[in-house]
Design a protein around this motif. Structure first.
Motif, PDB file in Angstrom:
ATOM      1  N   ASP A 144      31.499  37.579  39.309  1.00 33.36           N
ATOM      2  CA  ASP A 144      33.052  37.613  38.843  1.00 33.36           C
ATOM      3  C   ASP A 144      33.909  38.695  39.389  1.00 33.36           C
ATOM      4  O   ASP A 144      35.088  38.776  38.883  1.00 33.36           O
ATOM      5  N   VAL A 145      33.206  39.526  40.066  1.00 33.65           N
ATOM      6  CA  VAL A 145      34.004  40.724  40.448  1.00 33.65           C
ATOM      7  C   VAL A 145      34.620  40.460  42.104  1.00 33.65           C
ATOM      8  O   VAL A 145      33.749  39.980  42.813  1.00 33.65           O
ATOM      9  N   PRO A 146      35.735  40.755  42.486  1.00 31.35           N
ATOM     10  CA  PRO A 146      36.354  40.131  43.739  1.00 31.35           C
ATOM     11  C   PRO A 146      35.921  41.285  44.663  1.00 31.35           C
ATOM     12  O   PRO A 146      35.819  42.439  44.649  1.00 31.35           O
ATOM     13  N   ILE A 147      35.365  40.547  45.890  1.00 36.74           N
ATOM     14  CA  ILE A 147      35.027  41.320  47.277  1.00 36.74           C
ATOM     15  C   ILE A 147      36.113  41.039  48.111  1.00 36.74           C
ATOM     16  O   ILE A 147      36.048  39.915  48.604  1.00 36.74           O
ATOM     17  N   VAL A 148      36.873  42.026  48.491  1.00 31.13           N
ATOM     18  CA  VAL A 148      38.001  41.791  49.166  1.00 31.13           C
ATOM     19  C   VAL A 148      38.246  42.548  50.395  1.00 31.13           C
ATOM     20  O   VAL A 148      38.215  43.879  50.368  1.00 31.13           O
ATOM     21  N   PRO A 149      38.075  42.178  51.738  1.00 32.19           N
ATOM     22  CA  PRO A 149      38.297  42.610  52.977  1.00 32.19           C
ATOM     23  C   PRO A 149      39.739  43.410  52.801  1.00 32.19           C
ATOM     24  O   PRO A 149      40.491  42.812  52.661  1.00 32.19           O
ATOM     25  N   ILE A 150      39.802  44.431  53.300  1.00 32.01           N
ATOM     26  CA  ILE A 150      41.134  45.305  53.536  1.00 32.01           C
ATOM     27  C   ILE A 150      42.262  44.456  54.211  1.00 32.01           C
ATOM     28  O   ILE A 150      43.286  44.544  53.662  1.00 32.01           O
ATOM     29  N   GLN A 151      41.699  43.601  55.110  1.00 34.33           N
ATOM     30  CA  GLN A 151      43.022  42.855  55.640  1.00 34.33           C
ATOM     31  C   GLN A 151      43.374  41.649  54.765  1.00 34.33           C
ATOM     32  O   GLN A 151      44.667  40.961  54.990  1.00 34.33           O
ATOM     33  N   ASN A 152      42.688  41.385  53.561  1.00 30.11           N
ATOM     34  CA  ASN A 152      43.157  40.536  52.744  1.00 30.11           C
ATOM     35  C   ASN A 152      43.774  40.954  51.517  1.00 30.11           C
ATOM     36  O   ASN A 152      44.216  40.164  50.587  1.00 30.11           O
ATOM     37  N   PHE A 153      43.631  42.278  51.383  1.00 31.53           N
ATOM     38  CA  PHE A 153      44.113  42.933  50.090  1.00 31.53           C
ATOM     39  C   PHE A 153      45.529  42.759  49.633  1.00 31.53           C
ATOM     40  O   PHE A 153      45.812  42.664  48.438  1.00 31.53           O
ATOM     41  N   ASN A 154      46.272  42.681  50.680  1.00 33.20           N
ATOM     42  CA  ASN A 154      47.850  42.345  50.286  1.00 33.20           C
ATOM     43  C   ASN A 154      48.043  40.918  49.648  1.00 33.20           C
ATOM     44  O   ASN A 154      48.652  40.718  48.816  1.00 33.20           O
ATOM     45  N   SER A 155      47.454  39.865  50.234  1.00 37.88           N
ATOM     46  CA  SER A 155      47.487  38.618  49.860  1.00 37.88           C
ATOM     47  C   SER A 155      46.790  38.725  48.456  1.00 37.88           C
ATOM     48  O   SER A 155      47.091  37.645  47.658  1.00 37.88           O
ATOM     49  N   PHE A 156      45.739  39.191  48.230  1.00 38.11           N
ATOM     50  CA  PHE A 156      45.111  39.276  47.084  1.00 38.11           C
ATOM     51  C   PHE A 156      45.816  39.862  45.688  1.00 38.11           C
ATOM     52  O   PHE A 156      45.946  39.028  44.874  1.00 38.11           O
ATOM     53  N   LEU A 157      46.577  40.976  46.215  1.00 38.83           N
ATOM     54  CA  LEU A 157      47.255  41.427  45.303  1.00 38.83           C
ATOM     55  C   LEU A 157      48.555  40.592  44.960  1.00 38.83           C
ATOM     56  O   LEU A 157      49.091  40.563  43.736  1.00 38.83           O
ATOM     57  N   LEU A 158      49.220  39.964  45.909  1.00 39.65           N
ATOM     58  CA  LEU A 158      50.138  38.666  45.617  1.00 39.65           C
ATOM     59  C   LEU A 158      49.828  37.934  44.854  1.00 39.65           C
ATOM     60  O   LEU A 158      50.698  37.318  43.788  1.00 39.65           O
ATOM     61  N   ASP A 159      48.609  37.230  44.790  1.00 42.40           N
ATOM     62  CA  ASP A 159      48.050  36.281  44.033  1.00 42.40           C
ATOM     63  C   ASP A 159      47.496  36.688  42.500  1.00 42.40           C
ATOM     64  O   ASP A 159      46.905  35.778  42.062  1.00 42.40           O
ATOM     65  N   PHE A 160      47.238  37.785  42.713  1.00 40.88           N
ATOM     66  CA  PHE A 160      46.492  38.253  41.521  1.00 40.88           C
ATOM     67  C   PHE A 160      46.535  37.901  40.196  1.00 40.88           C
ATOM     68  O   PHE A 160      45.863  37.499  39.380  1.00 40.88           O
ATOM     69  N   ASP A 161      48.013  38.040  39.874  1.00 42.37           N
ATOM     70  CA  ASP A 161      48.273  37.492  38.413  1.00 42.37           C
ATOM     71  C   ASP A 161      48.077  35.960  38.254  1.00 42.37           C
ATOM     72  O   ASP A 161      47.900  35.558  37.091  1.00 42.37           O
TER      73      ASP A 161
END
Length: 200
Positions: free
Chosen positions: A172-189
């Protein structure tokens, strides 16, 4: 692309490039998020180097060669800048005492803390990521136990990788490639209820 990354990495300020013979190159660089000043100067900064590295790998460059040209420090700085862009208050190389542990990056926003472990690895394996997740969960628990004065309620451990990875979550810990980090943060909430967290 690798030659350009090498030139930029070896020049303290950056490099001037003549695009008249290859206008598509300028278009390609801009489309990959590389900042070109006055249409001919590429600065030596973490953002440009990471973006160039990702672009180079994307068109088939040797990953090991690219990783040699980008330092772990560049990778951490770039990751922290993405968090700042999303209005997180950022701590870099945060130290916990007794027992001593270091967290690469903590991003705090709305009483949530993302503790980020930046993995500038040349390749990723499930076992290595599993170990990284285990250690990051331990840091999350330690930070929660210390009641650090960061004004946080929930602590979310995250692993950010340089390379694309087939594993999206481990325990349950996200593994996020750096190129997807921006979109991950946009959807985090919208998705953070599905992630592992520690209460502070």
């Amino acid at each position: 692309m690798v030659k350009l990354l090498s030139k930029i990495s070896s020049s303290p300020e950056g490099v001037e490039i003549e695009f008249n013979n290859d206008p598509k190159m300028l278009e390609f660089l801009l489309s990959r998020g590389i900042i070109v000043k006055n249409n001919n100067f590429v600065e030596n900064n973490s953002s440009n180097k990471i973006s160039l590295g990702i672009a180079a790998v994307g068109i088939g460059a040797d990953v090991l060669e690219v990783c040699r040209l980008i330092s772990w420090k560049d990778f951490e700085i770039f990751s922290s800048e993405i968090l700042r862009f999303h209005n997180y208050f950022v701590y870099v190389n945060y130290r916990i005492k007794n027992p001593t542990r270091q967290i690469d990056i903590i991003g705090v926003r709305s009483k949530n803390a993302l503790i980020v472990d930046c993995k500038h690895w040349k390749h990723t394996s499930f076992s290595a990521l599993q170990e990284a997740v285990k250690k990051q969960k331990e840091r999350s628990d330690l930070l929660g136990d210390k009641k650090q004065p960061l004004g946080i309620r929930k602590i979310y451990p995250i692993i950010v990788t340089f390379l694309q990875c087939e594993f999206h979550y481990i325990s349950d810990v996200p593994i996020v490639p750096i190129q997807n980090f921006n979109s991950f943060l946009l959807d985090f909430d919208n998705y953070n209820d599905n992630f592992f967290y520690t209460l502070a």
